[in-house]
Enzyme design. Structure first.
Site, short mmCIF file in Angstrom:
data_model
loop_
_atom_site.label_atom_id
_atom_site.label_comp_id
_atom_site.label_asym_id
_atom_site.label_seq_id
_atom_site.Cartn_x
_atom_site.Cartn_y
_atom_site.Cartn_z
N LEU A 1 36.32 61.40 51.33
CA LEU A 1 37.01 60.77 52.18
C LEU A 1 38.40 60.31 51.80
O LEU A 1 39.57 60.62 52.50
CB LEU A 1 36.40 59.37 52.56
CG LEU A 1 37.17 58.09 53.29
CD1 LEU A 1 37.19 58.60 54.90
CD2 LEU A 1 36.35 56.73 53.27
N THR A 2 38.65 59.87 50.69
CA THR A 2 40.03 59.48 50.08
C THR A 2 40.94 60.87 49.72
O THR A 2 40.39 61.79 49.74
CB THR A 2 39.62 58.89 48.61
OG1 THR A 2 38.82 57.77 48.87
CG2 THR A 2 40.98 58.06 48.14
N THR B 1 37.64 48.37 47.57
CA THR B 1 38.14 47.57 46.43
C THR B 1 37.97 45.86 46.66
O THR B 1 37.51 45.81 47.64
CB THR B 1 39.74 47.55 46.19
OG1 THR B 1 40.22 46.94 47.46
CG2 THR B 1 40.19 48.93 45.79
N SER B 2 37.93 45.19 45.58
CA SER B 2 37.61 43.79 45.69
C SER B 2 38.26 43.15 46.75
O SER B 2 37.93 42.25 47.56
CB SER B 2 37.65 43.08 44.24
OG SER B 2 36.77 43.18 43.40
N GLU B 3 39.69 43.41 46.71
CA GLU B 3 40.57 43.06 47.84
C GLU B 3 40.00 43.32 49.28
O GLU B 3 39.96 42.38 50.00
CB GLU B 3 42.06 43.68 47.60
CG GLU B 3 42.76 43.10 46.25
CD GLU B 3 42.36 43.65 45.18
OE1 GLU B 3 41.60 44.61 45.26
OE2 GLU B 3 42.63 43.22 43.95
N GLN C 1 33.31 40.46 23.14
CA GLN C 1 33.78 39.60 22.26
C GLN C 1 32.59 39.13 21.34
O GLN C 1 32.88 38.57 20.35
CB GLN C 1 34.03 38.30 23.45
CG GLN C 1 34.78 37.10 22.73
CD GLN C 1 36.16 37.55 22.23
OE1 GLN C 1 36.60 38.47 23.04
NE2 GLN C 1 36.66 36.97 21.55
N GLY D 1 43.84 55.65 50.68
CA GLY D 1 42.46 55.00 50.27
C GLY D 1 41.73 53.78 51.08
O GLY D 1 40.87 54.25 51.76
N ARG E 1 23.54 39.96 13.64
CA ARG E 1 24.65 39.72 12.88
C ARG E 1 24.86 38.24 12.43
O ARG E 1 24.45 37.38 13.25
CB ARG E 1 25.78 39.75 13.98
CG ARG E 1 27.04 39.43 13.24
CD ARG E 1 27.70 40.67 12.31
NE ARG E 1 29.01 40.57 11.98
CZ ARG E 1 29.74 41.23 11.20
NH1 ARG E 1 28.97 42.27 10.66
NH2 ARG E 1 30.95 41.15 10.87
N GLU F 1 34.64 52.68 46.73
CA GLU F 1 33.78 52.56 47.84
C GLU F 1 34.32 51.21 48.64
O GLU F 1 33.77 50.64 48.91
CB GLU F 1 32.44 52.63 47.75
CG GLU F 1 32.07 53.89 47.30
CD GLU F 1 30.54 54.11 47.20
OE1 GLU F 1 29.60 53.32 47.81
OE2 GLU F 1 30.05 55.03 46.20
C1 LIG Z 1 36.14 57.38 39.46
C2 LIG Z 1 36.44 57.72 40.84
C3 LIG Z 1 35.54 58.13 41.72
C4 LIG Z 1 35.84 58.03 43.00
N1 LIG Z 1 34.98 58.77 43.90
C5 LIG Z 1 35.14 58.88 45.41
C6 LIG Z 1 34.38 59.89 46.23
O1 LIG Z 1 33.43 60.48 45.61
N2 LIG Z 1 34.76 60.05 47.32
C7 LIG Z 1 35.87 59.59 47.61
O2 LIG Z 1 36.13 59.67 49.13
N3 LIG Z 1 36.63 58.48 47.29
C8 LIG Z 1 36.48 58.31 45.82
N4 LIG Z 1 36.87 57.63 45.22
C9 LIG Z 1 38.14 56.83 45.61
C10 LIG Z 1 38.13 55.25 45.92
O3 LIG Z 1 37.21 55.07 46.85
C11 LIG Z 1 39.63 54.79 46.20
O4 LIG Z 1 40.39 54.82 44.86
C12 LIG Z 1 39.61 53.30 46.47
O5 LIG Z 1 38.89 53.25 48.00
C13 LIG Z 1 40.82 52.65 46.56
O6 LIG Z 1 41.93 53.41 47.21
P1 LIG Z 1 43.36 53.80 46.50
O7 LIG Z 1 42.98 54.42 45.16
O8 LIG Z 1 43.86 54.68 47.31
O9 LIG Z 1 44.00 52.50 46.38
P2 LIG Z 1 44.95 51.81 47.38
O10 LIG Z 1 44.19 51.77 48.58
O11 LIG Z 1 46.33 52.13 47.31
O12 LIG Z 1 44.93 50.26 46.77
C14 LIG Z 1 45.70 49.89 45.85
C15 LIG Z 1 45.69 48.42 45.57
O13 LIG Z 1 46.13 47.67 46.72
C16 LIG Z 1 45.34 46.91 47.28
N5 LIG Z 1 45.22 46.89 48.87
C17 LIG Z 1 45.05 47.94 49.69
N6 LIG Z 1 45.15 47.62 50.95
C18 LIG Z 1 45.24 46.13 50.82
C19 LIG Z 1 45.18 45.33 51.77
N7 LIG Z 1 45.07 45.45 53.20
N8 LIG Z 1 45.11 43.86 51.49
C20 LIG Z 1 45.08 43.40 50.11
N9 LIG Z 1 45.03 44.56 49.10
C21 LIG Z 1 45.08 45.81 49.44
C22 LIG Z 1 44.02 47.55 46.84
O14 LIG Z 1 42.80 46.41 46.67
C23 LIG Z 1 44.53 47.88 45.26
O15 LIG Z 1 44.17 46.92 44.51
C24 LIG Z 1 36.82 57.65 43.54
C25 LIG Z 1 37.80 56.85 42.81
C26 LIG Z 1 37.59 56.87 41.48
C27 LIG Z 1 38.60 56.13 40.65
#
Ligand SMILES: Cc1cc2nc3c(=O)[nH]c(=O)nc-3n(C[C@H](O)[C@H](O)[C@H](O)COP(=O)(O)OP(=O)(O)OC[C@H]3O[C@@H](n4cnc5c(N)ncnc54)[C@H](O)[C@@H]3O)c2cc1C
Length: 379
Positions: free
Chosen positions: A125-126, A365-367, A336, A131, A268, A363
């Site tokens: 997807l990403t 982010t927390s946000e 710790q 993302g 420990r 899948e």
């Molecule tokens: C090890 C690993 C494995 C993964 N595996 C897969 C996979 O198998 N398939 C797949 O499709 N993807 C995969 N991903 C991708 C993952 O799902 C994305 O990294 C994730 O969804 C976040 O997208 P981004 O990295 O583009 O961050 P961004 O979307 O660019 O976000 C960056 C920051 O901005 C914040 N943000 C973005 N929008 C908002 C908003 N509207 N309000 C507030 N804050 C916001 C986010 O919370 C984050 O803190 C993987 C990622 C990693 C690191």
């Protein structure tokens, strides 16, 4: 309200725990250093039924429910997050998408080898520039006679380097977003499919994460998964299920951190006492244990609701938000408690912490989880 655990689930947990202790735990540090678990593990997981856990028996799977899947993931993650992530992305995303949206012919063609562990699945997807805002994706699929031609790059794809079956999202009508997204199955040896270099990651290092590049990849219409322009609804469903299941990884890390910190604190000594005699250490262990218990209840309740077809977007988001953040917290506390040794690679807890952090990002982010939850409370 019935919180009892079935005898079947108890037996499954024991089998998964034995497998993880015998086949995973002794190798986890080596796989982490090598940046990859061996391919032969996919067959071993398949032999246990863990590669087709949600797949009905008719397609060669184990035909289990989400509670069973969560149990297996928790036990695998307890020892190796990277392997657990690979199994989660395979079952919870790739196979799940085929189950939700596939035709009977597609299920018969793709699910049996995936369930047997003859190959692993990948869910794409990403993209480099999309993302959280997944519908902004740029990968396209264009009609070409009786098929489609896919162009674009998918980023951060788990199992991307070694999958046999890829589930790929692409834009088919840029003016109809988000309805203009269509999903395709792409088979590994399709011309035009290639992969980026393995990403160097903070954690989950035994799993492979690469870019998947589609350069004029042609697929027949029989490999379209779900309705033309209608794929995003299925994506949302898959993600909702996936968010509950990735929470099982968080629970596994937090439990591992608690167990290892507890054991260390009982052994420990400092100032003539074992660490677990100090109240500040007891407080940390008590908070970790309480967090793990709360996470367990959220996770297994959400899994139960998935099994009943009643899990909501918000419930899945709450489960992922709480378990992922509590796991990072628990792993930091474990470091710790182990003091300087907690900071060393020889001990597992720093690895658990690095693995746990991914669950606050992948899948959703927390946000993003907070945005979904806030919608329910009227914000
Ligand atoms: C090890 C690993 C494995 C993964 N595996 C897969 C996979 O198998 N398939 C797949 O499709 N993807 C995969 N991903 C991708 C993952 O799902 C994305 O990294 C994730 O969804 C976040 O997208 P981004 O990295 O583009 O961050 P961004 O979307 O660019 O976000 C960056 C920051 O901005 C914040 N943000 C973005 N929008 C908002 C908003 N509207 N309000 C507030 N804050 C916001 C986010 O919370 C984050 O803190 C993987 C990622 C990693 C690191």
């Amino acid at each position: 309200m019935d919180f009892s655990v079935s005898e079947e689930l108890v037996m499954l947990r024991e089998a998964a725990r034995n497998f993880a202790e015998e086949e995973v735990a002794p190798h986890a540090q080596d796989w982490e250093r090598a940046g990859r678990f061996p391919d032969e593990m996919i067959g071993k997981l398949g032999a246990q039924g863990f590669m087709g856990i949600l797949i009905p028996e008719a397609y060669g799977g184990a035909g289990c429910n989400y509670q069973a899947f969560a149990t297996i993931l928790e036990e695998l993650a307890r020892h190796d997050g990277g392997l657990a992530l690979a199994v989660e992305a395979h079952n919870g995303l790739a196979c799940q998408h085929i189950l939700i949206a596939g035709t009977e012919a597609q299920k018969q063609r793709y699910l049996p080898p995936l369930a047997a562990g003859e190959q692993i699945g990948s869910w794409c997807l990403t993209e480099p520039d999309s993302g959280s805002d997944a519908i902004a994706m740029g990968c396209t699929a264009t009609r070409d006679g009786d098929g489609w031609v896919l162009n674009g790059t998918k980023q951060f794809i788990t199992n991307g380097d070694r999958a046999g079956t890829y589930v790929v999202m692409a834009v088919t009508d840029p003016d109809a977003s988000p309805r203009g997204i269509t999903v395709f199955v792409v088979e590994r040896n399709t011309p035009g499919l290639s992969f980026g270099k393995p990403e160097e990651k903070l954690g989950m290092r035994s799993s492979d994460t690469v870019a998947v590049i589609l350069d004029g990849v042609r697929v027949p219409d029989s490999q379209r998964l779900g309705a033309v322009h209608g794929g995003f609804n299925d994506v949302k469903k898959v993600l909702e299920h996936g968010r509950v299941m990735i929470s099982a990884l968080s629970l596994g890390f937090a439990r591992g951190a608690l167990e290892e910190a507890g054991r260390y604190a009982r052994e420990r000594k400092a100032f003539g006492k074992t660490l677990h005699r100090f109240q500040s250490i007891q407080n940390k262990l008590a908070d970790m244990a309480t967090d793990v218990e709360a996470g367990r209840l959220l996770l297994y309740h959400a899994a139960y609701l998935l099994d009943q077809g009643q899990c909501s977007v918000q419930k899945a988001a709450m489960t992922k938000l709480f378990t992922s953040e509590m796991a990072t917290r628990a792993c930091m506390d474990a470091i710790q408690i182990l003091g300087g040794y907690g900071y060393l690679r020889d001990y597992n807890v720093e690895r658990y912490m690095r693995d746990a952090k991914l669950c606050e990002i992948g899948e959703g982010t927390s946000e993003v989880m907070r945005i979904l939850i806030a919608k329910e409370v009227g914000a």
